[in-house]
Design a protein around this motif. Sequence first.
Motif, mmCIF file in Angstrom:
data_model
loop_
_atom_site.group_PDB
_atom_site.id
_atom_site.type_symbol
_atom_site.label_atom_id
_atom_site.label_comp_id
_atom_site.label_asym_id
_atom_site.label_seq_id
_atom_site.Cartn_x
_atom_site.Cartn_y
_atom_site.Cartn_z
ATOM 1 N N GLY A 1 27.027 17.562 33.185
ATOM 2 C CA GLY A 1 26.796 18.029 34.561
ATOM 3 C C GLY A 1 25.500 18.836 34.658
ATOM 4 N N ILE A 2 25.260 19.688 33.669
ATOM 5 C CA ILE A 2 24.050 20.538 33.685
ATOM 6 C C ILE A 2 22.798 19.668 33.531
ATOM 7 C CG2 ILE A 2 22.785 22.318 32.404
ATOM 8 C CD1 ILE A 2 25.580 23.561 31.740
ATOM 9 N N ILE A 3 22.863 18.705 32.632
ATOM 10 C CA ILE A 3 21.694 17.835 32.405
ATOM 11 C C ILE A 3 21.361 17.077 33.694
ATOM 12 C CG2 ILE A 3 20.893 15.795 31.136
ATOM 13 C CD1 ILE A 3 22.548 16.875 28.721
ATOM 14 N N LYS A 4 22.398 16.568 34.370
ATOM 15 C CA LYS A 4 22.165 15.842 35.632
ATOM 16 C C LYS A 4 21.598 16.784 36.690
ATOM 17 C CE LYS A 4 25.909 12.557 35.017
ATOM 18 N NZ LYS A 4 27.306 12.361 35.341
ATOM 19 N N LYS A 5 22.157 17.978 36.751
ATOM 20 C CA LYS A 5 21.687 18.971 37.729
ATOM 21 C C LYS A 5 20.199 19.252 37.570
ATOM 22 C CE LYS A 5 22.226 23.921 38.175
ATOM 23 N NZ LYS A 5 22.963 25.066 37.648
ATOM 24 N N HIS A 6 19.711 19.160 36.331
ATOM 25 C CA HIS A 6 18.297 19.431 36.073
ATOM 26 C C HIS A 6 17.454 18.154 36.048
ATOM 27 C CE1 HIS A 6 18.538 23.780 35.546
ATOM 28 N NE2 HIS A 6 19.766 23.545 35.104
ATOM 29 N N GLY A 7 17.977 17.096 36.653
ATOM 30 C CA GLY A 7 17.137 15.938 36.958
ATOM 31 C C GLY A 7 17.058 14.835 35.916
ATOM 32 N N ALA A 8 17.887 14.904 34.894
ATOM 33 C CA ALA A 8 17.832 13.841 33.881
ATOM 34 C C ALA A 8 19.043 12.920 34.011
ATOM 35 C CB ALA A 8 17.784 14.456 32.490
ATOM 36 N N GLU A 9 18.974 11.789 33.317
ATOM 37 C CA GLU A 9 20.092 10.844 33.319
ATOM 38 C C GLU A 9 20.962 11.085 32.097
ATOM 39 O OE1 GLU A 9 18.435 6.921 33.473
ATOM 40 O OE2 GLU A 9 17.824 7.174 35.559
ATOM 41 N N VAL A 10 22.268 10.894 32.286
ATOM 42 C CA VAL A 10 23.223 11.081 31.184
ATOM 43 C C VAL A 10 23.915 9.763 30.877
ATOM 44 C CG1 VAL A 10 25.395 12.178 30.514
ATOM 45 C CG2 VAL A 10 23.623 13.526 31.639
ATOM 46 N N ASP A 11 23.939 9.431 29.612
ATOM 47 C CA ASP A 11 24.737 8.310 29.122
ATOM 48 C C ASP A 11 25.907 8.954 28.385
ATOM 49 O OD1 ASP A 11 25.785 6.095 27.932
ATOM 50 O OD2 ASP A 11 24.055 5.662 26.652
#
Length: 227
Positions: free
Chosen positions: A44-54
Amino acid sequence: MEQNEQTISVRPRNRENEPLRFLVFSASLRTASYNTLLAKIASGIIKKHGAEVDYAEMSEFDCPSFNQDIESKKIVPPGAEEFRKRLLANDAFVISSPEYNASMPGLLKNMIDWVSRFSPQPFNEKHALLMSASPSMAGGNKALWSLRIPLEHLGTRVFPDMFSLAVAHRAFNTDGEITNATLAQRFENNLVAFMDLVEAAKNYPCIKKAWVEFLGEQPDLVTERVE
Ligand SMILES: Cc1cc2nc3c(=O)[nH]c(=O)nc-3n(C[C@H](O)[C@H](O)[C@H](O)COP(=O)(O)O)c2cc1C
């Protein structure tokens, strides 16, 4: 090119505007795993900061016990192939690992051993962030030191700051968030610092320098050193 001319290699800056991609997974198979909770918060944090999560489940990477006899028959477990594929498709990876007997879980090391046998070896030059959660006061931190060893051996750039969530059985609220606000902020800061490094490595690579070991040596493949 003249025979003795040095080669300056620069990685292409052609992906500058693409979002960063992170493979995130928990190394626990347990349904109510604290490490899986932590991995989900990290996503969730990674997405919040604009990156994509696999986001991956450890079960997707499950491998039989490593056996060199199987390997010599060119048999590759689907779990190892899946991990290799996902590793290569992402810029970096984040593991949340349980601590078992002051070390990483056997299934994680077993998977790393299988994946290390691909050529080219896919862990090389990937960036990794390590985190753990445990009911203990140390939060499973020893598992991360043991996990560093094979990953660094394989050329992974393991981020210096690791995050270990202590007393994990009391650390989450009913929404699966870290209850303590200071700790939650620290976790987010740790992830953002890692993301910044991955971003820099992806988009602003250093020029590689080459030099010769001794004055008077002529640069060639034997004497050249690359930083
Ligand atoms: C075989 C085994 C060994 C364990 N050894 C440790 C240990 O050395 N240190 C520790 O903090 N917790 C240890 N634990 C407890 C785990 O941290 C705990 O079960 C934790 O919830 C596992 O992570 P998970 O919730 O993500 O599945 C051990 C658990 C098992 C099953």
